[in-house]
Design a protein around this motif. Sequence first.
Motif, PDB file in Angstrom:
ATOM      1  N   TYR A 137       0.835  -1.196   0.000  1.00 35.21           N
ATOM      2  CA  TYR A 137       0.000   0.000   0.000  1.00 35.21           C
ATOM      3  C   TYR A 137       0.872   1.248   0.000  1.00 35.21           C
ATOM      4  O   TYR A 137       1.872   1.320   0.717  1.00 35.21           O
ATOM      5  CB  TYR A 137      -0.891  -0.007   1.241  1.00 35.21           C
TER       6      TYR A 137
ATOM      7  N   GLN B 267      -3.325   4.144  -2.319  1.00 41.59           N
ATOM      8  CA  GLN B 267      -3.700   3.109  -3.277  1.00 41.59           C
ATOM      9  C   GLN B 267      -2.888   1.843  -3.032  1.00 41.59           C
ATOM     10  O   GLN B 267      -1.732   1.902  -2.582  1.00 41.59           O
ATOM     11  CB  GLN B 267      -3.454   3.585  -4.710  1.00 41.59           C
ATOM     12  N   TRP B 268      -3.512   0.710  -3.340  1.00 43.30           N
ATOM     13  CA  TRP B 268      -2.799  -0.559  -3.328  1.00 43.30           C
ATOM     14  C   TRP B 268      -2.008  -0.677  -4.629  1.00 43.30           C
ATOM     15  O   TRP B 268      -2.524  -0.376  -5.698  1.00 43.30           O
ATOM     16  CB  TRP B 268      -3.776  -1.720  -3.196  1.00 43.30           C
TER      17      TRP B 268
END
Length: 228
Positions: free
Chosen positions: A188, A194-195
């Motif tokens: 992450y 965001q991943w």
Amino acid sequence: MATDSNTRSLPYAPTDSADIIYPESDGKPMAETDLHIEEIIRMRHILKAHFAEKPDVYISGNIMMYYEEDVIQSSVSPDILVTFGIGKKRRRTYKTWEEGKPPDFVMEFSSKGTYRDDLDNKVELYARIGISEYFLYDAERRYLPSYLMGYRLVDGRYVEILPRPDGGFFSETLNLTIHLQDDTFGVYDPATEQWLQSAEERAETAEAEVARLQEELKRLQSTSTPSA
């Protein structure tokens, strides 16, 4: 973003002097199981995609790393290594005295045959070499006391990294958080919230989104068509 074509054009860094030859392999397999190979490759691809626009970030894995000049026995082959400030050029081996520094981040994917060494000898070795952070991941969830672990170098010794409230382990070196996720791991980015995905995973996600939008368009068109 880096592509296969311009990656292939990168020159190799020099590897051997006239006096000594440093082997490019230790003769050991990349990993014990398909699961380990897949997870190592996935992590490498995720990091390569994330740092693709950073020309000074070198990412590799299972490359022979030598940490004492003229002593070929002083070698180790981390599953994943990341070094900042040395460039992306391809290398046959990694010599700390040629690069001017050890890797900044190393990750081992522990298995039945390696977990004891990963927990004992490599903790001492990587701290002595001066690697800022050392992470361990147990892909089979069978061997490590905690399936995901991390150490950070403080005054020449490793201090264990404690998980955050969300269960993730934050890497100051990468500025990323690594999490356990079901039967795999996730990375992450706190900066973008965001991943991270590999280039292949990004393409699959984009393809799935296009298919979803096409189905949604068909549905809207069918509902907006007036009946006879």
